[in-house]
Enzyme design. Structure first.
Site, PDB file in Angstrom:
ATOM      1  CG  LEU A  19     -10.382  16.986  -7.172  1.00  0.00           C
ATOM      2  CD1 LEU A  19     -10.062  18.284  -7.903  1.00  0.00           C
ATOM      3  CD2 LEU A  19     -11.742  17.123  -6.471  1.00  0.00           C
ATOM      4  CB  ILE A  20      -9.999  12.426  -3.374  1.00  0.00           C
ATOM      5  CG1 ILE A  20      -9.895  11.264  -4.360  1.00  0.00           C
ATOM      6  CG2 ILE A  20     -10.686  11.983  -2.085  1.00  0.00           C
ATOM      7  CD1 ILE A  20      -9.063  10.092  -3.866  1.00  0.00           C
ATOM      8  N   GLY A  22     -11.770  16.509   0.779  1.00  0.00           N
ATOM      9  CA  GLY A  22     -11.735  16.113   2.184  1.00  0.00           C
ATOM     10  C   GLY A  22     -10.696  15.054   2.475  1.00  0.00           C
ATOM     11  CB  SER A  24      -6.977  16.790   5.832  1.00  0.00           C
ATOM     12  OG  SER A  24      -8.236  16.787   6.490  1.00  0.00           O
ATOM     13  CB  ILE A  27     -13.197   7.791   4.212  1.00  0.00           C
ATOM     14  CG1 ILE A  27     -13.809   6.893   5.294  1.00  0.00           C
ATOM     15  CG2 ILE A  27     -13.486   7.209   2.830  1.00  0.00           C
ATOM     16  CD1 ILE A  27     -15.324   6.820   5.247  1.00  0.00           C
ATOM     17  N   GLY A  28     -11.081   9.987   3.261  1.00  0.00           N
ATOM     18  CA  GLY A  28     -10.502  10.737   2.152  1.00  0.00           C
ATOM     19  C   GLY A  28      -9.008  10.516   2.020  1.00  0.00           C
ATOM     20  CE1 TYR A 165     -22.630  13.562   8.104  1.00  0.00           C
ATOM     21  CE2 TYR A 165     -23.959  11.718   8.861  1.00  0.00           C
ATOM     22  CZ  TYR A 165     -22.852  12.202   8.188  1.00  0.00           C
ATOM     23  OH  TYR A 165     -21.982  11.322   7.603  1.00  0.00           O
TER      24      TYR A 165
END
Length: 292
Positions: A19-20, A22, A24, A27-28, A165
């Site tokens: 399962l990954i 982000g 869209s 990197i994802g 961040y």
């Protein structure tokens, strides 16, 4: 139900399931396609399924559309994370790996931002990782699986105007570094992946209006202008998302994956500055030089 086929899948499978989050863009997306290409059944999640077309197109072009299955998941919603992972296990019979990739940038110095901005940045970049990890661990224990979190070189070296961040990514690094030996006692391998500059929609997604920010920065205007100039130079020769995703896929199958993995020679050199800097003077001197 699978978001790509609309059919219920067998509850038992011998496939490796990852399962990954982000997935869209950036990197994802690249990691989802690459993992599928490496033989993994890939559950690619994203906050808004309206943004799924780019992943579908990339998976089709790579010939792995049948191995990429898209689900909706907003990682800041703990109940949704629990439900999504339970659904994956019900559909596929197991969960062998999780890649925590979902994240969002935030550029502002604290005096000119708000606590709400900081909290929102922490929610997606840190607490989202915690929620997905907590929901996944019982299933990763069962499969003796892998837990991989995409952090950043900003999770090792604090960078000007990125306080929130970097704080979130530092938190992920500390959380995973503390968890790694504990998880190993039950057969789960934990790694963090630290990209540097990557050519992706991540920078665009920050939504910066640089001239307006500099004008509004008041006493910080000159420093912000210097930082932006430095950042743009850093992103002039970035890695591709595919290059940054390759170490993630390698970590899924390596016999002994490292805990801390940089995605480029530049990232290794940059992070190495911090890891060899016992009194902090090298890092603070370096980043101060970015401000003009």
């Amino acid at each position: 139900m699978s978001a790509t086929t609309g059919t219920t899948r067998s509850t038992e499978t011998t496939d490796q399931i990852v399962l990954i989050t982000g997935a869209s863009s950036g990197i994802g997306l690249a990691a989802a396609v690459a993992a599928a290409g490496a033989g993994w059944t890939t559950v690619a999640t994203m906050r808004n399924l309206v943004n799924a077309d780019a992943l579908r197109a990339a998976a089709a072009e790579a010939g792995v559309a049948d191995r990429v299955h898209i689900k909706k998941l907003d990682v800041t919603d703990e109940a949704a994370a629990v439900a999504c992972i339970a659904e994956v296990v019900a559909e596929y019979g197991r969960l062998d790996a999780v890649v925590n990739n979902a994240g969002a940038g935030h550029v502002a110095t604290i005096e000119q931002g708000t606590l709400e901005d900081v909290r929102a940045t922490m929610e997606v970049n840190f607490f989202g990782v915690v929620a997905v990890t907590r929901a996944a661990l019982p299933h990763l224990r069962a499969s003796r699986g892998r837990l991989i979190s995409v952090t950043s070189v900003g999770g090792v070296i604090g960078q000007p105007f990125n306080e929130a961040y970097c704080a979130a990514k530092f938190a992920v690094e500390g959380f995973m570094e503390a968890l790694a030996p504990v998880a190993a006692t039950v057969g789960v391998r934990v790694s963090v992946v630290e990209p540097g500059a990557v050519a992706s929609e991540f920078v665009t997604n920050i939504g910066l209006d640089v001239p307006a920010m500099v004008e509004a920065a008041g006493p910080y205007g000159q420093a912000l202008h210097g930082y932006v100039d430095h950042a743009m130079k850093s992103f002039s020769t970035p890695q591709t998302p595919q290059e940054a995703a390759a170490p993630i896929v390698a970590a899924l199958t390596a016999d002994e994956p490292a805990f801390r993995i940089q995605t480029s020679d530049w990232a290794r050199e940059f992070v190495g500055t911090k890891l060899a800097d016992l009194d902090g003077s090298a890092v603070v001197g370096m980043t101060a030089g970015w401000l003009g």
